[in-house]
Design a protein around this motif. Structure first.
Motif, short mmCIF file in Angstrom:
data_model
loop_
_atom_site.label_atom_id
_atom_site.label_comp_id
_atom_site.label_asym_id
_atom_site.label_seq_id
_atom_site.Cartn_x
_atom_site.Cartn_y
_atom_site.Cartn_z
N SER A 1 -8.16 -4.53 -3.96
CA SER A 1 -7.48 -5.32 -2.93
C SER A 1 -6.90 -4.43 -1.85
O SER A 1 -7.12 -4.67 -0.65
CB SER A 1 -6.35 -6.15 -3.55
OG SER A 1 -6.86 -7.15 -4.39
N LEU A 2 -6.18 -3.39 -2.26
CA LEU A 2 -5.57 -2.50 -1.28
C LEU A 2 -6.63 -1.79 -0.43
O LEU A 2 -6.44 -1.60 0.77
CB LEU A 2 -4.68 -1.48 -1.98
CG LEU A 2 -3.43 -2.06 -2.64
CD1 LEU A 2 -2.71 -1.01 -3.48
CD2 LEU A 2 -2.48 -2.67 -1.61
N GLU B 1 -2.83 6.50 -7.57
CA GLU B 1 -3.51 7.79 -7.61
C GLU B 1 -2.96 8.66 -8.74
O GLU B 1 -3.72 9.34 -9.43
CB GLU B 1 -3.38 8.50 -6.26
CG GLU B 1 -4.08 9.84 -6.21
CD GLU B 1 -5.56 9.80 -6.56
OE1 GLU B 1 -6.08 10.86 -6.95
OE2 GLU B 1 -6.20 8.74 -6.48
N GLU B 2 -1.65 8.64 -8.94
CA GLU B 2 -1.07 9.39 -10.06
C GLU B 2 -1.59 8.86 -11.40
O GLU B 2 -1.95 9.64 -12.29
CB GLU B 2 0.46 9.30 -10.02
CG GLU B 2 1.08 10.05 -8.87
CD GLU B 2 2.54 9.71 -8.63
OE1 GLU B 2 3.08 8.78 -9.30
OE2 GLU B 2 3.16 10.36 -7.77
N ALA C 1 0.83 -1.21 0.00
CA ALA C 1 0.00 0.00 0.00
C ALA C 1 0.86 1.25 0.00
O ALA C 1 0.58 2.22 -0.72
CB ALA C 1 -0.94 -0.01 1.21
N ARG C 2 1.93 1.23 0.77
CA ARG C 2 2.82 2.39 0.85
C ARG C 2 3.44 2.72 -0.51
O ARG C 2 3.63 3.87 -0.86
CB ARG C 2 3.92 2.12 1.87
CG ARG C 2 4.82 3.31 2.13
CD ARG C 2 5.82 3.06 3.24
NE ARG C 2 5.11 2.84 4.49
CZ ARG C 2 5.43 1.92 5.38
NH1 ARG C 2 6.45 1.12 5.17
NH2 ARG C 2 4.73 1.78 6.48
N VAL C 3 3.73 1.70 -1.28
CA VAL C 3 4.36 1.89 -2.59
C VAL C 3 3.33 2.11 -3.69
O VAL C 3 3.47 3.00 -4.53
CB VAL C 3 5.26 0.68 -2.93
CG1 VAL C 3 5.77 0.76 -4.36
CG2 VAL C 3 6.42 0.59 -1.95
N ARG D 1 0.65 -6.85 -14.18
CA ARG D 1 -0.11 -6.27 -15.30
C ARG D 1 -0.25 -4.77 -15.14
O ARG D 1 -0.07 -4.00 -16.08
CB ARG D 1 -1.48 -6.92 -15.40
CG ARG D 1 -1.52 -8.16 -16.27
CD ARG D 1 -2.93 -8.66 -16.49
NE ARG D 1 -3.60 -9.07 -15.25
CZ ARG D 1 -3.33 -10.21 -14.60
NH1 ARG D 1 -2.42 -11.04 -15.07
NH2 ARG D 1 -3.96 -10.52 -13.50
N LEU D 2 -0.58 -4.33 -13.93
CA LEU D 2 -0.73 -2.91 -13.68
C LEU D 2 0.57 -2.16 -13.96
O LEU D 2 0.58 -1.14 -14.66
CB LEU D 2 -1.18 -2.66 -12.24
CG LEU D 2 -1.17 -1.19 -11.81
CD1 LEU D 2 -2.17 -0.37 -12.63
CD2 LEU D 2 -1.47 -1.09 -10.32
N LEU D 3 1.67 -2.66 -13.45
CA LEU D 3 2.96 -1.99 -13.66
C LEU D 3 3.33 -1.94 -15.13
O LEU D 3 3.86 -0.94 -15.61
CB LEU D 3 4.04 -2.66 -12.83
CG LEU D 3 3.87 -2.54 -11.31
CD1 LEU D 3 4.94 -3.33 -10.58
CD2 LEU D 3 3.85 -1.09 -10.86
N GLN D 4 3.03 -3.00 -15.85
CA GLN D 4 3.30 -3.02 -17.29
C GLN D 4 2.56 -1.89 -17.98
O GLN D 4 3.12 -1.14 -18.76
CB GLN D 4 2.87 -4.37 -17.87
CG GLN D 4 2.92 -4.42 -19.39
CD GLN D 4 2.26 -5.68 -19.94
OE1 GLN D 4 1.94 -6.61 -19.19
NE2 GLN D 4 2.03 -5.70 -21.22
#
Length: 131
Positions: free
Chosen positions: A109-110, A44-45, A36-38, A123-126
């Motif tokens: 999830s978060l 949000e960005e 969550a911290r990362v 997938r999200l990071l990609q």
């Protein structure tokens, strides 16, 4: 001693003894805090960028529907973006659609204090890197 044996660490500002494989709940909570911290600031960005891009690219009738889905604090959530686009039958560029779609399971999830699935995060990071 436990310290010399490497069985004590500092997680989230709290002293913790080495992870006990039997305490899955404690491990999941610590993992969630770290993720969550990362991930939350980056989500949000990405949400803000996706919202800005959508509002510039979609026609007025879709903008109107998106504005109806905006929360009272001015936030348009990923799920609302996807639902509105789907309901309006409006297709956006694949990379934007994939970013919005891949963000939803990670964000959910978060929000529920559950570590997201590794494949969902990958997938999200990609798509974040591509967008």
């Amino acid at each position: 001693s436990n310290w010399a044996a490497g069985e004590i660490d500092l997680w989230s500002g709290e002293v913790r003894q080495r992870y006990d494989a039997r305490d899955q709940q404690m491990f999941a909570r610590c993992l969630w805090r770290a993720q969550a911290r990362v991930l939350l600031p980056r989500l949000e960005e990405a949400r803000h960028r996706a919202e800005t891009r959508l509002l510039k690219e979609v026609p007025p009738y879709v903008q109107d529907e998106l504005s109806k889905q905006t929360r009272s604090d001015g936030v348009l959530e990923f799920a609302s973006m996807r639902r509105t686009l789907r309901d309006q039958g409006y297709r956006v560029e694949s990379s934007l659609w994939q970013l919005i779609s891949s963000a939803i399971p990670v964000r959910n999830s978060l929000a529920h204090m559950v570590p997201p699935q590794p494949g969902d995060v990958e997938r999200l990071l990609q798509w974040m890197l591509m967008g």
